[in-house]
Scaffold this motif. Sequence first.
Motif, mmCIF file in Angstrom:
data_model
loop_
_atom_site.group_PDB
_atom_site.id
_atom_site.type_symbol
_atom_site.label_atom_id
_atom_site.label_comp_id
_atom_site.label_asym_id
_atom_site.label_seq_id
_atom_site.Cartn_x
_atom_site.Cartn_y
_atom_site.Cartn_z
ATOM 1 N N LEU A 1 0.827 -1.220 0.000
ATOM 2 C CA LEU A 1 0.000 0.000 0.000
ATOM 3 C C LEU A 1 0.852 1.258 0.000
ATOM 4 N N ASN A 2 1.976 1.222 0.694
ATOM 5 C CA ASN A 2 2.888 2.361 0.693
ATOM 6 C C ASN A 2 3.524 2.539 -0.678
ATOM 7 N N ALA A 3 3.860 1.444 -1.335
ATOM 8 C CA ALA A 3 4.496 1.512 -2.650
ATOM 9 C C ALA A 3 3.584 2.156 -3.699
ATOM 10 N N VAL A 4 2.274 1.949 -3.555
ATOM 11 C CA VAL A 4 1.347 2.559 -4.511
ATOM 12 C C VAL A 4 0.845 3.924 -4.027
ATOM 13 N N GLY A 5 1.366 4.391 -2.881
ATOM 14 C CA GLY A 5 1.036 5.721 -2.384
ATOM 15 C C GLY A 5 -0.266 5.818 -1.626
ATOM 16 N N ALA A 6 -0.831 4.686 -1.218
ATOM 17 C CA ALA A 6 -2.114 4.708 -0.522
ATOM 18 C C ALA A 6 -1.978 5.117 0.943
ATOM 19 N N ILE A 7 -0.873 4.729 1.591
ATOM 20 C CA ILE A 7 -0.650 5.086 2.994
ATOM 21 C C ILE A 7 0.821 5.428 3.198
#
Length: 164
Positions: A74-80
């Motif tokens: 999720l961090n890699a796709v910028g979600a969190i």
Amino acid sequence: MAITATSALYFLPFVLPLCFYVAFTDMARMKITNQAVIALALVFLLIGPLVLPFDTFLWRLCALVLVLLLGILLNAVGAIGAGDAKFCAAAAPFVAPGDLRLLLALFMAVLLAAVLTHRVVRATALRRLAPEWQSWHEPRKFPMGLALGATLALYLVFGALQGA
């Protein structure tokens, strides 16, 4: 609740200050520190085997790994944010799997209250109580540690109170 009152009660005095620290640092600096995340994981590693059956303890450690992998994605796709992902991973073992639905509902309620409270304080003279806090100056960002820390703290408080 699926969490036992005993385990919640034993975790609470160690987890509660960490939750307050995470909420504070995220509002003040827009950061959830690695030290807080490591301390939270250490609390589970040290207290967990004393208050949980060993197989339950091991399964909850698996939850930490699973949530960490999901958080990295999720961090890699910028979600969190990375701190949010790490905090969720460190918090995951404290949650009994049977309480996941309850935890999500609690999180939604806490998130709504936290966003509203943060926005109201930011828009009023109350923000002068801590004018240097970075979260006041980030119009597109929200200090998720405020909601995440409060959710874990309330979950454990409710778990501890079920035995009262």
